[in-house]
Design a protein around this motif. Structure first.
Motif, PDB file in Angstrom:
ATOM      1  N   GLU A 252       0.869  -1.178   0.000  1.00 31.81           N
ATOM      2  CA  GLU A 252       0.000   0.000   0.000  1.00 31.81           C
ATOM      3  C   GLU A 252       0.905   1.228   0.000  1.00 31.81           C
ATOM      4  N   PRO A 253       0.967   2.037  -1.008  1.00 27.78           N
ATOM      5  CA  PRO A 253       0.282   1.861  -2.285  1.00 27.78           C
ATOM      6  C   PRO A 253       0.823   0.657  -3.068  1.00 27.78           C
ATOM      7  N   SER A 254      -0.024   0.169  -3.980  1.00 27.01           N
ATOM      8  CA  SER A 254       0.356  -0.936  -4.866  1.00 27.01           C
ATOM      9  C   SER A 254       0.350  -0.441  -6.308  1.00 27.01           C
ATOM     10  N   MET A 277       4.600  -0.458  -1.823  1.00 30.20           N
ATOM     11  CA  MET A 277       5.261  -0.210  -0.547  1.00 30.20           C
ATOM     12  C   MET A 277       4.715  -1.205   0.476  1.00 30.20           C
ATOM     13  N   PRO A 280       1.910  -1.659   6.198  1.00 26.89           N
ATOM     14  CA  PRO A 280       2.267  -1.675   7.613  1.00 26.89           C
ATOM     15  C   PRO A 280       1.719  -2.903   8.348  1.00 26.89           C
ATOM     16  N   ALA A 281       0.585  -3.428   7.879  1.00 26.28           N
ATOM     17  CA  ALA A 281       0.031  -4.621   8.534  1.00 26.28           C
ATOM     18  C   ALA A 281       0.976  -5.809   8.395  1.00 26.28           C
ATOM     19  N   GLU A 284       3.491  -5.434  11.048  1.00 23.32           N
ATOM     20  CA  GLU A 284       2.895  -5.768  12.343  1.00 23.32           C
ATOM     21  C   GLU A 284       2.835  -7.280  12.533  1.00 23.32           C
ATOM     22  N   PRO A 297       6.565  -0.011  11.960  1.00 22.24           N
ATOM     23  CA  PRO A 297       6.221   0.697  10.712  1.00 22.24           C
ATOM     24  C   PRO A 297       6.435   2.207  10.794  1.00 22.24           C
ATOM     25  N   GLU A 298       6.545   2.737  12.008  1.00 21.19           N
ATOM     26  CA  GLU A 298       6.841   4.163  12.121  1.00 21.19           C
ATOM     27  C   GLU A 298       8.296   4.442  11.758  1.00 21.19           C
ATOM     28  N   ASP A 299       9.173   3.460  11.990  1.00 25.25           N
ATOM     29  CA  ASP A 299      10.601   3.667  11.749  1.00 25.25           C
ATOM     30  C   ASP A 299      11.053   3.155  10.384  1.00 25.25           C
ATOM     31  N   TRP A 300      10.402   2.095   9.939  1.00 23.14           N
ATOM     32  CA  TRP A 300      10.891   1.419   8.737  1.00 23.14           C
ATOM     33  C   TRP A 300       9.853   1.459   7.633  1.00 23.14           C
ATOM     34  N   THR A 301      10.318   1.683   6.435  1.00 18.52           N
ATOM     35  CA  THR A 301       9.439   1.549   5.276  1.00 18.52           C
ATOM     36  C   THR A 301      10.149   0.656   4.272  1.00 18.52           C
ATOM     37  N   PHE A 303       9.910  -1.367   0.066  1.00 24.73           N
ATOM     38  CA  PHE A 303       9.143  -1.725  -1.128  1.00 24.73           C
ATOM     39  C   PHE A 303       9.364  -3.181  -1.463  1.00 24.73           C
TER      40      PHE A 303
END
Lengths: 338, 783
Positions: A252-254, A277, A280-281, A284, A297-301, A303
């Motif tokens: 998300e987004p896809s 991307m 976040p789920a 989790e 998910p607040e610290d890491w992103t 793709f």
């Protein structure tokens, strides 16, 4: 005696000069230099000569022996050179070359390896996961709703114990993140399975290449840059790309990435891969499985992307039937061994 | 879903071209999979009236028609159809017209009679499949008018809507999203009556006994209507998107679904005994649905029933006995919200997917249920007359929808890698309302927007992905064990290819019988619970069945030789469950006859040599008891004595079955530990010349060469560096060598690392070795 000697040398040199074959030369060598040869015979006669003549005659004999030996050698070289020249001039250089067996790698291996090499250049390491997976790794961890059709018996192959044949290589994302902390930059090539009838455009097993990059500041811009580089390197610097919004439960987004290239699918836009991307789920789920918050998910992103190799091979190589890729016809395979 | 652009344009002022619309949809996230032209997009085809006709003087099957084309001048046209009468309006293609199939119409003589144009069937004009005769146009069609007035040209797009966007499964839904995406005025709907203050609950009319599955149900009754064919505009809209027109009542329910996305159902009121009851099915309850099939229901299925029997599968399909027919006068219109999970379960279980179930299982807009009902009632009154009941009977309540989601602009910036300063406006365009702070109120038709990432995706979509500039990173990553394995296996593949073998790739799933086609038959294979076909049921425990299949295919296609290998995963019960295996199969000509070399057939020793060279290590074959698949079977052992695999020759009957005339040899082994992992290490080059001595001897036929090697080795001769067998001779006639004996000749190489060997040293060592084999093996030297 002196005259005899002079005559002998002259005769020998003349006969040698006239010799036409190695055999004739060998006969002459025996005739003049052999144990019973003429020079040896004269040498033996030395003892009948007056003492004062012996050193001079001896020297003369030696000179003759050297001259005859030299003449024999050079004549032999000449005859051999003539022989070689004859052989070479008779040689038909247009005869076919010796046949050696030719083998080759499967086109999917070639394509997969090429893709791997490109992504390695960007610092991706390989990662792995089993074909037989749990439903958690294949669906739950990837944020797939409990009632999603992909989970149905009609779509996915199951084992009696409830495990399944992974329906996508995205499981490798999960395997990797469960096993190691971020940052993560991996690609996972491998087989995936769908419960489809086999026909000219479908197999129930196909090869995918999964990619995942998780770091502190990964954005859609990185996704775009990476995939554009990837397809340029894989296909051509001429290739056009476009990202289209799409939907996958685990990103998300896809997006879907389309490519356009003269010579592939009549120069029309062609869907190449899915990406997005990391949802976040998914992070989790990973944290819950790990029992920590390594992937906050607040610290890491991150793709992720997944590319199907069969479809690409079909377009790239112009294959009319996907089954060519599993039939292992040597005539087909030989076309990729050049 | 099919989208009619004409229909769409009624709601949205779209001025752009079709390709531009396609592109807008594509970047809005709706894939356009197909495009179709509809209607009369041709010129010079007009409405004409047949005034009179008579048989053609020279052809029984033709008629000569006199038609009125509106010009005031009579026109004569020859026609082959029979389905018309004088006074009918029909399409006339004038000379100069080009029909959809490319046919050019010109004035001509047909069997000697002048024909000024052509009267057309629906199929000739690509307006319908029906080719039975002339297309009979409505009696009120204006004569002389272009057919495109009756059949406006339209483009219909085939859309693939992703499962998270049920709000796009209607023309209005698409219009709403496109208006936001293209920043156009809001999509507009026709005036719809507001019945919201006319609702009442009445258990005598609607009873909800399964509120989980159906939280909200509305029934509006309309009495005294007339069921009849739908008007042209309605038929055209439905046909444009692939639905068949049935009658005005049924067509209206379908129309509203395609317009607003809310599936509706019309019951014939007279067929309902007592009240509408929404309940779970009784065990064993049966229902004959509109598709004329009978279904056996289970208590998981939500049904719409009356007080006696199930009338339909809720949200999936109506029942046969309760629908609207030509004689219906009173209708009960159902508009409801069904829980997606319930609909999906029943639809999947019965393999029954309808336009209705497709929408309900993805989730419809709960707040638009009553609007759709009112829209349908308005249309009923307009097209079928009758009178609607004063009140709408409802059961339950519209599921509460109240969701706010936060979206932090800095988070959006971070995830997209692009600052979108107007992100708030973009969300407003999509119908979201600011709810204070960074929170947004989500409209009920966008239930897919559940968390921040979803809103960021919307911003990304609306702002345009093309606007995000690409960024390319690169930094070092430690290689993994998967990297190393991949590299080793690629090296192995390349060596095998270099030896003239082709890499095969076979499928993982094999049939049960193929379990016999392996060198190590197992009963411990993993099997699927739900195979699609019996021949793909087992997860291959071996690569050999796949290679045998490949050999068969190649031999059957006339190949004189097969030399293939595969490196791939195999599966078995136990640990590890999955491992990588290497298999090699050779058969037929290793070398074909040529002007400078003879032909040769692959044998066991070719295979041994292939393995040794590819793996760059010694392999030892140790004979094992034959099995049915392989009458010749050996274990493969590496130099350290580890068993690594098996090699064998296929049973001749099986070889023949797959078309082989020569021995089929196959090996399978584990290529992994240490195979190619040995690292390179320099060893000083030999500085002193070697001396070779030959030994020839006669031994018993059954003596294994390995024993000869062992005998040489047991002498521990430090000067011996190599043994090479250069001759092996048996004489079936027994003349040169007795029949039970064989003659072998070996070349032995001696070398010292620190000096040139003398003849004497070499001779002494050679004598020792000769006596060693005589003593240990009882062979007779041939001097």
């Amino acid at each position: 005696m002196d005259n005899d000697l002079e005559r002998l040398q002259q005769t020998a040199l003349e006969e040698i000069q006239q010799a036409r074959s190695k055999l004739a030369l060998e006969n002459l060598r025996v005739k003049f230099l052999g144990k019973a040869g003429e020079i040896s015979r004269l040498s033996e006669n030395m003892r009948n000569l007056p003492k004062e003549d012996r050193p001079r005659i001896g020297k003369l004999l030696n000179e003759i022996r050297n001259a005859v030996t030299g003449a024999l050698d050079s004549r032999l070289d000449a005859i051999e050179a003539e022989g070689t020249a004859q052989v070479l001039s008779d040689l038909d250089e247009t005869l076919p070359g010796t046949q050696f067996r030719v083998g080759g790698l499967h086109p999917l291996t070639l394509l997969q390896d090429q893709a791997i090499r490109i992504l390695r250049r960007l610092g991706f390491a390989l990662a792995d996961g089993p074909d037989v997976e749990t439903e958690w790794h294949c669906f739950d961890a990837l944020n797939t709703p409990a009632n999603h059709p992909a989970r149905n018996d009609s779509d996915t192959f199951y084992l009696p114990d409830g495990r399944l044949l992974r329906s996508h290589t995205s499981t490798v994302q999960i395997r990797t993140m469960c096993a190691q902390k971020p940052p993560v930059r991996v690609i996972g090539p491998g087989a995936a399975y769908r419960r489809d009838e086999i026909d000219a455009t479908h197999l129930n097993q196909f090869n995918q290449l999964e990619g995942l990059y998780v770091d502190r500041d990964v954005s859609v811009a990185d996704l775009k840059g990476t995939l554009e580089y990837f397809v340029r390197e894989l296909l051509s610097s001429e290739v056009e790309t476009r990202l289209r919004p799409h939907y996958f439960p685990f990103t998300e987004p896809s997006f879907e990435l389309d490519i356009r290239l003269p010579g592939i699918q009549d120069g029309k836009w062609m869907e190449l891969l899915g990406c997005g991307m990391v949802h976040p789920a998914v992070f989790e789920q990973i944290n819950a499985n790990r029992g920590d918050s390594a992937y906050d998910p607040e610290d890491w992103t991150g793709f992720a992307f997944g590319i199907g190799l069969e479809r690409l091979a079909m377009s790239l190589f112009g294959l009319p039937d996907i089954r060519l890729l599993i039939e292992n016809d040597q005539r087909f395979l030989a076309q990729f061994a050049r | 879903m099919k989208l009619s652009l004409n229909w769409l344009k009624e709601m949205l002022p779209l001025t752009c071209s079709v390709p531009e619309i396609v592109e807008a949809l594509t970047f809005a996230g709706v894939e356009v999979e197909g495009r179709q032209q509809r209607g009369a997009f041709f010129e010079k085809v007009i409405v004409a009236q047949i005034e009179s006709f008579e048989p053609h003087p020279n052809a029984d099957r033709l008629s000569v028609c006199r038609v009125n084309d509106g010009s005031g001048l009579p026109r004569q046209v020859v026609c082959g159809a029979k389905n018309f009468s004088a006074g009918d309006n029909v399409p006339l293609a004038l000379p100069g017209a080009v029909l959809p199939d490319g046919e050019k119409i010109r004035a001509s003589k047909l069997r000697g009679t002048e024909s000024e144009g052509m009267l057309c069937s629906a199929r000739e004009l690509n307006l319908a499949e029906d080719a039975a005769g002339l297309l009979i146009l409505p009696g009120d069609a204006p004569i002389g008018a272009s057919l495109s007035d009756l059949y406006p040209p339209d483009t219909v797009l085939e859309l693939e809507v992703t499962p998270n966007r049920p709000d796009l499964l209607s023309h209005y839904g698409i219009a709403r999203d496109l208006s936001a995406f293209l920043d156009l005025p809001p999509a507009k709907l026709p005036e719809i009556s507001d019945n919201s203050d006319r609702v009442r609950e009445d258990p005598g009319v609607v009873r909800l006994e399964a509120p989980e599955g159906c939280p909200f149900y509305t029934a509006h009754v309309i009495r005294g209507l007339r069921v009849r064919p739908s008007p042209g505009w309605l038929r055209q809209k439905l046909e444009a998107v692939g639905l068949r027109s049935i009658n005005n009542v049924v067509d209206v329910t379908n129309f509203v679904m395609l317009e607003l996305g809310q599936p509706l159902h019309a019951f014939d009121l007279s067929k309902i005994r007592g009240a509408i009851v929404v309940r779970m099915a009784d065990p064993g309850e049966r229902l004959r649905a509109l598709d004329e099939k009978e279904y056996e229901l289970i208590p998981d299925d939500l049904v719409i029933a009356d007080t006696e029997l199930a009338l339909g599968l809720a949200g999936v399909m109506g029942g046969e006995g309760s629908g609207v027919t030509a004689t219906t006068t009173d209708v009960l219109l159902e508009a409801a919200y069904f829980n997606p999970g319930f609909i999906r379960r029943t639809s999947r279980r019965l393999g029954l997917i309808s336009e209705s179930s497709f929408r309900f299982e993805r989730g419809i807009d709960p707040e638009a249920v009553t609007r759709a009902s009112s829209r349908a009632i308005d249309l009923f009154l307009q097209l079928a007359g009758g009178e609607a009941d004063e009140s709408v009977v409802v059961g339950g309540a519209v599921p509460d929808w109240n969701r706010t989601v936060e979206m932090r602009p800095e988070r959006c910036h971070k995830l997209l890698g692009m600052n979108v300063p107007d992100s708030a406006q973009l969300l407003v365009r999509l119908g979201l309302k600011p709810a204070g702070g960074n929170r947004w109120e989500i409209p009920s038709y966008r239930q897919d927007l559940a968390r921040e990432a979803d809103l960021i995706e919307e911003v990304c979509r609306m702002a345009g992905i093309q606007k995000i500039s690409s960024r390319l990173f690169a930094s070092a990553t430690e290689s993994s064990s998967a990297d190393r394995t991949h590299d080793e296996l690629m090296r192995l593949r390349q060596r095998l290819a270099g030896l003239g073998l082709f890499e095969a790739r076979s499928l993982t799933l094999i049939d049960e019988q193929a379990l016999e086609y392996t060198l190590a038959p197992t009963s411990d294979a993993l099997a699927l619970r739900n195979p699609l076909t019996e021949d793909q049921k087992i997860l291959r425990p071996s690569l050999v069945p796949g290679l045998v299949r490949a050999a068969e295919r190649n031999l059957n296609r006339g190949s004189s030789s097969v030399a293939v290998f595969e490196i791939g995963r195999v599966f078995k019960v136990g640990t590890p469950e999955e491992s990588v295996s290497l298999a090699v199969l050779v058969c037929g000509e290793r070398q074909s006859k040529s002007w400078n070399q003879g032909s040769a057939i692959f044998d066991l020793f070719d295979l041994k040599g292939i393995l040794k060279t590819a793996l760059s290590r010694d392999v030892i074959f140790m004979r094992e008891d034959p099995i049915s698949f392989a009458p010749l079977l050996c274990g493969i052992v590496d130099a350290e004595g580890n068993s690594v695999g098996k090699v064998g020759q296929l049973r001749p009957s099986l070889a023949k079955e797959i078309g082989a005339r020569d021995p089929v040899l196959v090996a399978e082994l584990s290529p992994t530990p240490g195979a190619n992992l040995q690292r390179f290490r320099y060893r000083p080059l030999d500085r002193f010349p070697a001396v070779t001595r030959d030994v020839a001897f006669v031994a018993n036929r059954e003596l294994k060469y390995q024993l000869v090697l062992d005998a040489f080795a047991s002498a521990n001769e430090p000067l011996l560096v190599d043994v090479r067998l250069f001759d092996l001779f048996v004489d079936p006639s027994g003349e040169k060598v007795p029949r039970n004996k064989k003659s072998l000749a070996c070349s032995l190489t001696y070398r010292a690392i620190d000096r040139t060997l003398t003849q004497e040293e070499a001779n002494a060592a050679h004598s020792r070795l000769k006596s060693q084999i005589v003593e240990r093996l009882g062979v007779a030297l041939r001097e």
